[in-house]
Design a protein around this motif. Sequence first.
Motif, PDB file in Angstrom:
ATOM      1  N   CYS A   7     -20.529  47.127 -34.949  1.00 19.35           N
ATOM      2  CA  CYS A   7     -19.550  47.413 -33.889  1.00 19.35           C
ATOM      3  C   CYS A   7     -19.854  46.527 -32.692  1.00 19.35           C
ATOM      4  CB  CYS A   7     -19.572  48.885 -33.494  1.00 19.35           C
ATOM      5  SG  CYS A   7     -21.125  49.448 -32.756  1.00 19.35           S
ATOM      6  N   HIS A   8     -18.900  46.484 -31.764  1.00 15.42           N
ATOM      7  CA  HIS A   8     -19.003  45.606 -30.599  1.00 15.42           C
ATOM      8  C   HIS A   8     -18.846  46.431 -29.319  1.00 15.42           C
ATOM      9  CE1 HIS A   8     -18.897  41.928 -33.038  1.00 15.42           C
ATOM     10  NE2 HIS A   8     -17.988  42.535 -33.777  1.00 15.42           N
ATOM     11  N   LEU A   9     -19.823  47.287 -29.046  1.00 15.29           N
ATOM     12  CA  LEU A   9     -19.740  48.153 -27.872  1.00 15.29           C
ATOM     13  C   LEU A   9     -19.876  47.385 -26.567  1.00 15.29           C
ATOM     14  CD1 LEU A   9     -21.768  51.310 -28.962  1.00 15.29           C
ATOM     15  CD2 LEU A   9     -19.318  50.844 -29.174  1.00 15.29           C
ATOM     16  N   SER A  10     -20.304  46.138 -26.634  1.00 15.03           N
ATOM     17  CA  SER A  10     -20.409  45.324 -25.419  1.00 15.03           C
ATOM     18  C   SER A  10     -19.071  44.729 -24.999  1.00 15.03           C
ATOM     19  CB  SER A  10     -21.413  44.189 -25.620  1.00 15.03           C
ATOM     20  OG  SER A  10     -20.993  43.339 -26.680  1.00 15.03           O
ATOM     21  N   GLU A  42     -23.526  36.749 -24.300  1.00 14.40           N
ATOM     22  CA  GLU A  42     -23.311  38.189 -24.422  1.00 14.40           C
ATOM     23  C   GLU A  42     -24.589  38.947 -24.749  1.00 14.40           C
ATOM     24  OE1 GLU A  42     -20.626  41.023 -27.437  1.00 14.40           O
ATOM     25  OE2 GLU A  42     -21.450  39.108 -28.109  1.00 14.40           O
ATOM     26  N   PHE A  43     -25.617  38.247 -25.173  1.00 18.60           N
ATOM     27  CA  PHE A  43     -26.780  38.910 -25.755  1.00 18.60           C
ATOM     28  C   PHE A  43     -27.401  39.963 -24.850  1.00 18.60           C
ATOM     29  CE2 PHE A  43     -31.401  39.227 -26.173  1.00 18.60           C
ATOM     30  CZ  PHE A  43     -31.478  39.802 -27.434  1.00 18.60           C
ATOM     31  N   GLU A  44     -27.567  39.667 -23.572  1.00 18.53           N
ATOM     32  CA  GLU A  44     -28.247  40.627 -22.695  1.00 18.53           C
ATOM     33  C   GLU A  44     -27.495  41.952 -22.627  1.00 18.53           C
ATOM     34  OE1 GLU A  44     -31.200  40.451 -21.641  1.00 18.53           O
ATOM     35  OE2 GLU A  44     -31.585  38.349 -22.095  1.00 18.53           O
ATOM     36  N   GLU A  45     -26.172  41.916 -22.669  1.00 15.72           N
ATOM     37  CA  GLU A  45     -25.395  43.157 -22.660  1.00 15.72           C
ATOM     38  C   GLU A  45     -25.587  43.914 -23.973  1.00 15.72           C
ATOM     39  OE1 GLU A  45     -21.346  42.383 -21.746  1.00 15.72           O
ATOM     40  OE2 GLU A  45     -21.778  41.504 -19.785  1.00 15.72           O
ATOM     41  N   VAL A  46     -25.574  43.187 -25.090  1.00 13.41           N
ATOM     42  CA  VAL A  46     -25.786  43.826 -26.382  1.00 13.41           C
ATOM     43  C   VAL A  46     -27.185  44.428 -26.444  1.00 13.41           C
ATOM     44  CG1 VAL A  46     -25.919  43.437 -28.869  1.00 13.41           C
ATOM     45  CG2 VAL A  46     -24.163  42.279 -27.533  1.00 13.41           C
ATOM     46  N   HIS A  55     -30.258  55.524 -30.282  1.00  6.68           N
ATOM     47  CA  HIS A  55     -29.541  55.493 -31.560  1.00  6.68           C
ATOM     48  C   HIS A  55     -28.666  54.254 -31.707  1.00  6.68           C
ATOM     49  CE1 HIS A  55     -26.708  57.040 -28.714  1.00  6.68           C
ATOM     50  NE2 HIS A  55     -25.798  57.373 -29.593  1.00  6.68           N
ATOM     51  N   LEU A  56     -28.860  53.288 -30.817  1.00  2.00           N
ATOM     52  CA  LEU A  56     -28.165  52.011 -30.926  1.00  2.00           C
ATOM     53  C   LEU A  56     -29.186  50.900 -31.157  1.00  2.00           C
ATOM     54  CD1 LEU A  56     -25.581  52.271 -27.987  1.00  2.00           C
ATOM     55  CD2 LEU A  56     -25.279  52.957 -30.390  1.00  2.00           C
ATOM     56  N   TRP A  57     -28.764  49.883 -31.897  1.00  5.46           N
ATOM     57  CA  TRP A  57     -29.624  48.760 -32.231  1.00  5.46           C
ATOM     58  C   TRP A  57     -28.845  47.478 -31.971  1.00  5.46           C
ATOM     59  CZ3 TRP A  57     -34.520  50.242 -33.812  1.00  5.46           C
ATOM     60  CH2 TRP A  57     -34.655  51.612 -34.098  1.00  5.46           C
ATOM     61  N   ALA A  58     -29.507  46.333 -32.003  1.00  7.57           N
ATOM     62  CA  ALA A  58     -28.871  45.071 -31.621  1.00  7.57           C
ATOM     63  C   ALA A  58     -29.187  43.961 -32.619  1.00  7.57           C
ATOM     64  CB  ALA A  58     -29.332  44.644 -30.227  1.00  7.57           C
TER      65      ALA A  58
END
Length: 271
Positions: A7-10, A42-46, A55-58
């Motif tokens: 998913c793309h929550l960022s 975008e990486f820092e936001e992810v 419960h979220l991973w990157a």
Amino acid sequence: MFTDSHCHLSFPELQAQLPDILKAMEQAQVDRALCICTTLEEFEEVYGLAHDHSHLWATVGVHPDSDNVQEPSLDDLLDRAARPRVVGIGETGLDYYRLGERTVADMEWQRERFRTHIRAARQTALPLVIHTRSASDDTVAILREEGGFGSATAQPRPVATGVFHCFTESMAVARAALDLGFFISFSGILTFRNAADLREVAAYVPLDRILIETDSPYLAPVPYRGKTNTPAYVPWVARQVAELKQLSVEAVAEATSRNFETLFNGIKASA
């Protein structure tokens, strides 16, 4: 119970609603989600999402369709992949769908970017998150070449493992992906009326090689098609897989979550 493997929550349309999205996930029994990186910018936001929520991973990677962005070097990927809670390389791969006036030959930059990601995955022992669209032959060929299978005289070495995400390709591509040791992930497209061929593929893929995902904010499953997708809708994908496999939804949720843990280095729901 359920795991959204992509998913793309960022992305802005979801980031602005994050508290509501996380609450909806809990209510839908979606225990965790993998937040996918598409550019280095975008990486820092992810990464922040994974850092702030247990419960979220990157992942770290640059999408093949992203141009006019910072081109990733091997060191760029390795440095970011070394951070805790970064569990995959990608999203990466090849996409020839929007060539415009370009030719396939013009996309060598995309193929070289893909190779860089594969090398990062092999060095870190992290799985690849593969995107392929209108480019499956080259995608599979490069995976084979980078694994040492492109030459009869080369010493074979393991291809980086991973997942073909949001799978929409043919049965032949599915077989090739499975032969390379990859998992296959299905999205809400599986529920679309015109996706009969894809449902045939999903019925064929062994349950122990399937992941489920939303690719949110895109591709909301029926009955939410056309609306903004969120991880809370991944159970609808599981329901479709369950119907195809003639299993309970609970069995599919358990199997796909276990597959997620297997692929992404033994992640546990409570970690």
